[in-house]
Structures are given as structure tokens and as C-alpha cells.
Design a protein around this motif. Structure first.
Motif, mmCIF file in Angstrom:
data_model
loop_
_atom_site.group_PDB
_atom_site.id
_atom_site.type_symbol
_atom_site.label_atom_id
_atom_site.label_comp_id
_atom_site.label_asym_id
_atom_site.label_seq_id
_atom_site.Cartn_x
_atom_site.Cartn_y
_atom_site.Cartn_z
ATOM 1 N N ARG A 1 44.165 59.260 97.922
ATOM 2 C CA ARG A 1 44.140 59.174 99.513
ATOM 3 C C ARG A 1 45.003 60.512 99.362
ATOM 4 N N GLY A 2 45.850 61.267 99.208
ATOM 5 C CA GLY A 2 46.036 63.046 98.762
ATOM 6 C C GLY A 2 44.897 63.572 98.272
ATOM 7 N N LEU A 3 44.218 63.720 97.223
ATOM 8 C CA LEU A 3 43.249 64.395 96.710
ATOM 9 C C LEU A 3 42.256 64.223 97.405
ATOM 10 N N LEU A 4 41.743 63.741 98.373
ATOM 11 C CA LEU A 4 40.278 63.192 99.053
ATOM 12 C C LEU A 4 41.052 63.971 100.464
ATOM 13 N N ALA A 5 42.321 64.134 100.623
ATOM 14 C CA ALA A 5 42.829 65.279 102.455
ATOM 15 C C ALA A 5 43.272 66.433 102.152
ATOM 16 N N SER A 6 43.333 66.818 100.767
ATOM 17 C CA SER A 6 42.990 68.186 101.022
ATOM 18 C C SER A 6 41.809 68.940 100.660
#
Length: 383
Positions: free
Chosen positions: A378-383
Motif C-alpha cells: 500500500r505504501g509503495l503504490l501510494a508513492s
């Protein structure tokens, strides 16, 4: 980048290692067999005296103030000897930290010295429920205001140290009309409060010395002053503390994995087959090389997360990465350790089968490996 530990960190690591070898290792097998509880509690008291129950708590409240890196180092060393003791210390530290983070000054002065000083053998983190595990926002335990009191009703599940805890941090729904996760608050509830009942310990696969209990609330009345932090803002507190707890679980898994590999390595150098030590065979050499490499990588991931937290920076993604990698690597290390010992590894006469059972839960509690992957992605895709 400096990888050297400070003098204080080295002292804490050495103290934990020596105490673990001298006091914990001898009792670990007894705990696994349902014995040794008095020694276990005595060891918890000794660890409190040594400052291990409040490693990241301000000395003004009875803590050590040594920081998150020192906490991680200590948990790893304790876990190399006794996972049950290590998880008790880890969760108690987590409870102390959440109190330090969001409690009122009066609450801090009341409870932190009792936790850090050992007056309470342990402290409990009451978040998980029978129907709310990986999704704590779906909890059903409620707290209803009644005059100058709150009335708690509901139940919590799999609470570490439930029967030893002197105080619990309890999450409950305080606004049933709010959006999911928005109407939850946290409270401080003392063990002897009427209406609070700790159920019998679960019969577990491993870490048997650590009591894991259900906790029930039946019209449990607590004063209005028991509210900790802001009303209806408790869910955010829980998420923040779970991230910190993952550093503890990753450190614990690392300790178990290292203990398994160290034992298997020494065994391989002594055990002979086909006229030579089995350590001479490439298959075992590569097994050891792979597992030790993974455990070293796990250590670095955990240290990164701990250093970020200690510096006051965002550490949640790194904590999830460290927890995921360390627990999975430790599981592989323990199972390869069993394999290296062969039939002996499956025998209770040797500690590898206990290590394999103790390590299994690390990829489940404080957020399963699957949940960690969700957080990371989720963090990777939000960046």
C-alpha cells in the motif's frame, strides 16, 4: 553510515545476553512442559530491576530511556534463551510506551513506575477480539458513558500476559455511529477492577510459558479519568503502537532463529556420518550459509526501523519489512535446524523442536505476514 553500537547499547546487549544464559535458558524447557512459573515470574522481577521493562521510557517515570535500538538488542538476546520471557518483556514495553505517548501526566505518574519497576509483573495490550484480529477496526467491545464512569462490555482474545498483567490498555467503541475506526477510544483498566475477568490460558503450540488469555468485560465500571488520550481517537493510537510492536516481534524472531542456527552449526561440527563431520558436506554448509545470511539481513532491517523510530522519523514501512522478513527467515532457520539434526531435531531431547514451535507464531501475531505485505505494498503504490 555508522553501524557501531554506543557504550550504553553494548552494555544492555551484554547484560541481556548474560542474564539470558544464566537465568532464562535453564528454565525455558521447564516452561515448555508447563512448569517453572515461579522462576518465570522471578525472572520478570529481576529484568524489571535491571531496567528491561521500560527500555524506551523516560527515567522520570522509572524507565531506562535507552531507546528503541537498545530495546531491539535486548529482546533478541532474551529470545535466544527463552521466547516466552522475551515476548512478555516486549509486550510490557509496548504498553509502557503507549502510556508514555498518549496518557495524562497523572496516568503516567501512576502506572509507568509500577510497570517499569516490576510492581506489576507485566502489562496487557487489549486490542484483538474473537471477531476482530487482522481488522481491529471491527471490534465490538463498547464503552458507554454513565455519569462520571465508563461501562465496558465485551471481550478480548489472545492477550499476552493476561493472567500476570497489573494493568491493561483496552480499546473499545465509544461512538457506534462513527465511521469504522473513527469512534474507538482507549482506556487504562486495572487488573482487580470489578467486572473484568481473565479467562484460562490458551493451550498453545509454542511459547507456552507466556500466558495468553481471553479477557472479559461485564458491566466493568471504570472512572472517567481512565480514558487515555483523546476521545474517539484510540484507533490511530493502536496503529502507531502496533508498528512499534513489530520491531519487538522481529527482534524476538531473530533471536530464536539465531539460537536454532547456532545449535545446528555446533551439532554439525560434532555429528559424524560416512566417517566425517556432517559439517563437511556442502549441502549443510550452504544451508547454514543461506540461513545466517538471511538472519543478518533481518537484523539490519530491524535495526533500520529501530533507528528511524528512535530518531523520531516515520518508521512504519521499515517496521513491517523488518517484521515480515525476520519472522519468515527465522521460521526457515528453525526448520532447517531441525533438518540438520535429522531425527534428533524432531526429538524433545534437543531444543530445535521447541524453537520450531516457538518461532511459528512470530509470523502471525502483531500482524500476520500477509498483513505486513498489504501494508508494504500500500505504501509503495501510494508513492
Amino acid at each position: 553510515m555508522n553501524f557501531d553500537l554506543s557504550e550504553e547499547q553494548l552494555l544492555i546487549q551484554t547484560t541481556a545476553r548474560e542474564f539470558a544464559k544464566k537465568e532464562l535458558a535453564a528454565n525455558a524447557e521447564a516452561l515448555d512442559q508447563g512448569k517453572g512459573r515461579e522462576t518465570f515470574l522471578a525472572n520478570l522481577s529481576s529484568l524489571a530491576e535491571l531496567g528491561f521493562m521500560g527500555l524506551n521510557v523516560d527515567p522520570n517515570y522509572g524507565g531506562t530511556g535507552a531507546g528503541t535500538v537498545a530495546f531491539s538488542l535486548a529482546i533478541t538476546e532474551l529470545a535466544r534463551a527463552c521466547a516466552s520471557t522475551a515476548v512478555t518483556v516486549s509486550v510490557t514495553n509496548m504498553v509502557a510506551e503507549v502510556i508514555q505517548s498518549v496518557a495524562s501526566e497523572e496516568q503516567k505518574q501512576t502506572y509507568l513506575p509500577k510497570i517499569c519497576g516490576g510492581e506489576y509483573p507485566a502489562a496487557g495490550f487489549c486490542l484483538t477480539e474473537p471477531g476482530a484480529g487482522s481488522d481491529p477496526s471491527s471490534m465490538r467491545t463498547s464503552a458507554v458513558k454513565d455519569g462520571d464512569e465508563w461501562v465496558l462490555n465485551g471481550s478480548k482474545a489472545y492477550i499476552t500476559s493476561g493472567e500476570y498483567a497489573g494493568v491493561f490498555v483496552v480499546w473499545a467503541v465509544t461512538d457506534k455511529e462513527a465511521k469504522r475506526g473513527k469512534g474507538i477510544s482507549c482506556f487504562l483498566v486495572e487488573r482487580e477492577t470489578p467486572g473484568l475477568e481473565v479467562g484460562p490460558a490458551e493451550e498453545k503450540m509454542g511459547q507456552k510459558g507466556s500466558a495468553t488469555n481471553p479477557v472479559y468485560f461485564d458491566n466493568c465500571r471504570i472512572p472517567a479519568s481512565a480514558l487515555m488520550g483523546e476521545l474517539n481517537r484510540g484507533y490511530q493510537v493502536a496503529l502507531g503502537e502496533l508498528a512499534g510492536g513489530r520491531i519487538g516481534v522481529g527482534s524476538l524472531a531473530l533471536g530464536i532463529g539465531l539460537a536454532a542456527m547456532d545449535y545446528a552449526k555446533d551439532y554439525a561440527k560434532e555429528r559424524e556420518q560416512f566417517g566425517q563431520p556432517i559439517a563437511n558436506f556442502q549441502a549443510l554448509q550452504w544451508m547454514l550459509a543461506d540461513r545466517y545470511t538471511e538472519l543478518e539481513a533481518a537484523r539490519l532491517l530491524i535495526m533500520q526501523a529501530a533507528a528511524l523510530k528512535e530518531a523520531g522519523r516515520d518508521f512504519a514501512p521499515q517496521a513491517s519489512m523488518g517484521k515480515l522478513y525476520a519472522t519468515e527467515a527465522a521460521n526457515r532457520a528453525c526448520y532447517d535446524g531441525v533438518q540438520i539434526l535429522g531425527g534428533h531435531g524432531y526429538n524433545r531431547e534437543y531444543p530445535l523442536e521447541r524453537f520450531a514451535r516457538d518461532v511459528r507464531i512470530t509470523s502471525i501475531y502483531e500482524g500476520t505476514s500477509e498483513i505486513q505485505r498489504m501494508i508494504i505494498s500500500r505504501g509503495l503504490l501510494a508513492s
